[in-house]
Design a protein around this motif. Sequence first.
Motif, mmCIF file in Angstrom:
data_model
loop_
_atom_site.group_PDB
_atom_site.id
_atom_site.type_symbol
_atom_site.label_atom_id
_atom_site.label_comp_id
_atom_site.label_asym_id
_atom_site.label_seq_id
_atom_site.Cartn_x
_atom_site.Cartn_y
_atom_site.Cartn_z
ATOM 1 N N ASP A 120 0.826 -1.213 0.000
ATOM 2 C CA ASP A 120 0.000 0.000 0.000
ATOM 3 C C ASP A 120 0.859 1.262 0.000
ATOM 4 O O ASP A 120 0.610 2.212 -0.764
ATOM 5 N N VAL A 121 1.882 1.274 0.847
ATOM 6 C CA VAL A 121 2.754 2.455 0.913
ATOM 7 C C VAL A 121 3.516 2.634 -0.396
ATOM 8 O O VAL A 121 3.654 3.760 -0.907
ATOM 9 N N THR A 122 3.997 1.533 -0.952
ATOM 10 C CA THR A 122 4.740 1.621 -2.211
ATOM 11 C C THR A 122 3.850 2.151 -3.330
ATOM 12 O O THR A 122 4.279 2.971 -4.164
ATOM 13 N N THR A 123 2.599 1.695 -3.382
ATOM 14 C CA THR A 123 1.677 2.173 -4.413
ATOM 15 C C THR A 123 1.463 3.675 -4.301
ATOM 16 O O THR A 123 1.462 4.404 -5.311
ATOM 17 N N GLN A 124 1.296 4.177 -3.094
ATOM 18 C CA GLN A 124 1.103 5.616 -2.902
ATOM 19 C C GLN A 124 2.350 6.409 -3.290
ATOM 20 O O GLN A 124 2.257 7.467 -3.944
#
Length: 439
Positions: free
Chosen positions: A44-48
């Motif tokens: 999730d953090v990487t996608t953001q």
Amino acid sequence: MSTQWLKPYMPRSLYVRAALILVLPVIVLLLVVGIAFLQKHLEDVTTQMTRAASREVNLVTDAMDEAETQQQALAAVRPDLAALEMQVRFLGINEEPDIGRRRWYDFIAPQVETDLRVNLPDLIAVALPSSQEARLYLPTHLGTLQLTFDRRRLSPAAPHQLIVTMVFFAIIMTSISFLYMRNQLRPITRLANAAQAFGRGRIEPYAPSGAIEVRAAGSAFLDMRARIERQMEQRTLMLSGVSHDLRTPLTRLKLGLSMLPEEEAAPLQQDVTEMQSLLDAFLDFSRGAADGATEEVQPEAFVRHIVDDAKRAGYEADLMSVEGQGTVRLRPTAIRRAVENLIGNAVRYGTKADVSLTLNPKSLRIRVEDDGPGIPADQRTEAVKPFTRLDPSRNQNQGSGVGLGLAIVADIARAHGGILRLAKSERLGGLCADIIIGR
């Protein structure tokens, strides 16, 4: 649901089972936390972060759309590059994108590249050679553009550190647990060794230690051992008294019979002799394996000496084969009595006794075979019971025993933690008697 199918695959050692109880929860915890961390947090953090970086890249490429030369394009985006902390350049005509090799532990790199290609459909290549640098290669109307910026803007810094830290501390804590578990299992092992030694006729020093439950079991074992020792001592004292009290009147009877005419005394003399034989056999059985202390014995020399003594006594006995070398802890007097009984039975009911010895890392086997009538398979269990005489099968006319010979041998074998096994001799056709003792 039945778990019988699982038993063959389960370890039998308490130490290994306890190790599984310690290790399996740690492994499951690492897997659950690792997967949850990767899927729920890192992804999730990487996608953001890649979405935000993709917007900045689009900002740079959009600023170059109005430029007619590479120099104009670089000049147009120069103010934005300082704020975005990016570096750009155009590749030469024959220059290929320098992708390089990724680090083997950079497990988040595939996710970064996937997200970038979703947000930047025209992306030519992605280079993630280190944790400090990321390079993107994009097509423009002026040529292939290379954008270089900090890798930490695409994903969390060193995402593998959490997994490494978890594994490292899991190994440390598991090692500490193993040390503690070994200390807890050591008193159980000592108790098992003391019980096994006592079952084989040896008394080893033992003091209860460890947890409360283990101490209670150890104290119960010591009480049991003390009671058995007292009973054995009382039995030996009682039998010594019986032996003394009975032998004295028997001796007087013999003296009295010697004064009678031979024709009148012969039947009575035979009765006294049988009483003496019965008394001796009964005392031998009652003593069992109580004679002497355990010693380290070299089995080959020991058995060979017994066979030589049997030959001197007029028995046709031979030591046929010897396999294995080493020493075994035995009560020599008791084992000698057992082997002599087997040889005596063999020559009483047959014509000869063939003795063989097998020694391996797990057990000692002393085998005595004869060419007599043998014992039927359905009567072998009864044959080792005290005062059992299988006269029809063993030819009573050739023996004058009282039914204690095999019982004495079985008792001595059990006292050493072993067993007496009876079978048919494949070589001679008579009885095959094996004394098997664990090492």
